[in-house]
Design an enzyme around this catalytic site. Structure first.
Site, short mmCIF file in Angstrom:
data_model
loop_
_atom_site.label_atom_id
_atom_site.label_comp_id
_atom_site.label_asym_id
_atom_site.label_seq_id
_atom_site.Cartn_x
_atom_site.Cartn_y
_atom_site.Cartn_z
CG ASP A 28 -2.11 0.89 1.12
OD1 ASP A 28 -2.32 1.47 0.05
OD2 ASP A 28 -2.84 1.02 2.12
CG ASN A 76 -6.96 -2.13 -6.80
OD1 ASN A 76 -6.02 -2.88 -6.61
ND2 ASN A 76 -7.40 -1.29 -5.87
#
Ligand code: V0D
Length: 254
Positions: A28, A76
């Protein structure tokens, strides 16, 4: 003066006899890394791909057996089209430069997730890399690509239900091992469950990653954004894992 990192390294060292066998990482902070530098988000993804290479070699040299990396979640797809298109090029770029190093380091590539929805070229690059590294018997580099854990569990439940309705198994046969055998990690056998999960960039959530397999894992949340993570950060995470995961009087510290 010593930085925090150096102090940590002075006081503890890695125990090569107790390296976590399976490490999973939520990579991340790539976008935030870029924004902090006034760069486009994709610059963070590009740098993040370099970090994947560094951390793969480091993990393999430390004797890690499985490294699972969360590269692209089923959620995503909601990102801007330009960003998604860029991300879809990354596996191609990754393998076009890195397959020789993977082979040199005896690393085998594996992918879990629904790759049938990825662009044709991306699918080809992934399949070629899996084929080209199929004989490597060192570390498994497992990419979670278009993966979501609830989707994985849903597929497992459907598959088990259909085995029951076809009379292949009885409801009484359904246990922990049978369910594990229907997860996307089943080909990892004994190594399917991570010993250690690392998430970078300070977020302290699992975010639909390996919900079944993380049941007994140690969780480590580190502040660095993924592009700033390196071999040293990996070692520090392992040292912390070893500190927490000590066996007391022969009892396992689960
Ligand atoms: C961007 C940080 C390697 C996360 C790392 C498709 C965001 C760099 C791969 C990769 C991405 C995936 C599968 C594979 C080989 C390589 C990758 C994506 C994003 C999304 F088989 N890095 N990487 N894939 N980033």
């Amino acid at each position: 003066m010593f930085s925090k990192k150096e102090v940590a390294n002075q006081t503890s060292t890695i125990d090569m006899e107790r390296i976590p066998q399976h490490i999973a990482i939520i990579m991340d902070g790539n976008g935030r890394w870029a924004e902090k530098r006034h760069l486009p988000r994709v610059a963070g993804h590009k740098q993040g791909m370099q970090t994947v290479k560094t951390v793969t070699i480091a993990a393999s040299k430390l004797g890690v057996k499985v490294l699972t990396l969360y590269a692209f979640s089923t959620e995503n797809w909601k990102r801007p089209t330009t960003e998604v298109s860029y991300l879809m090029q990354l596996p191609i770029r990754f393998f076009s430069t890195f397959v020789p190093d993977l082979i040199k380091n005896n690393v085998r590539v594996m992918v879990m997730g629904d790759i049938t929805r990825l662009p044709e070229q991306t699918q080809t690059a992934v399949k070629d890399a899996i084929r080209d590294t199929a004989d490597c018997d060192g570390m498994v580099l497992n990419f979670a690509l278009n993966y979501g854990s609830r989707d994985e569990i849903t597929r497992a439940v459907k598959s088990i239900a259909s085995d029951v309705s076809a009379g292949k198994i009885n409801p009484d046969d359904i246990d922990d091992d049978l369910i594990s055998g229907h997860m996307m990690t089943s080909e990892l056998g004994d190594l399917a469950d991570p010993d250690l999960l690392i998430r970078t960039s300070g977020e302290e959530r699992i975010s639909n990653f390996l919900l079944w397999q993380l049941a007994y894992s140690e969780l480590e949340f580190v502040p660095e954004h993924w592009p700033d993570f390196d071999a040293e950060s990996l070692k520090e995470a392992i040292i912390k894992f070893q500190g927490r995961h000590r066996r007391f009087g022969g009892l396992t510290n689960k």
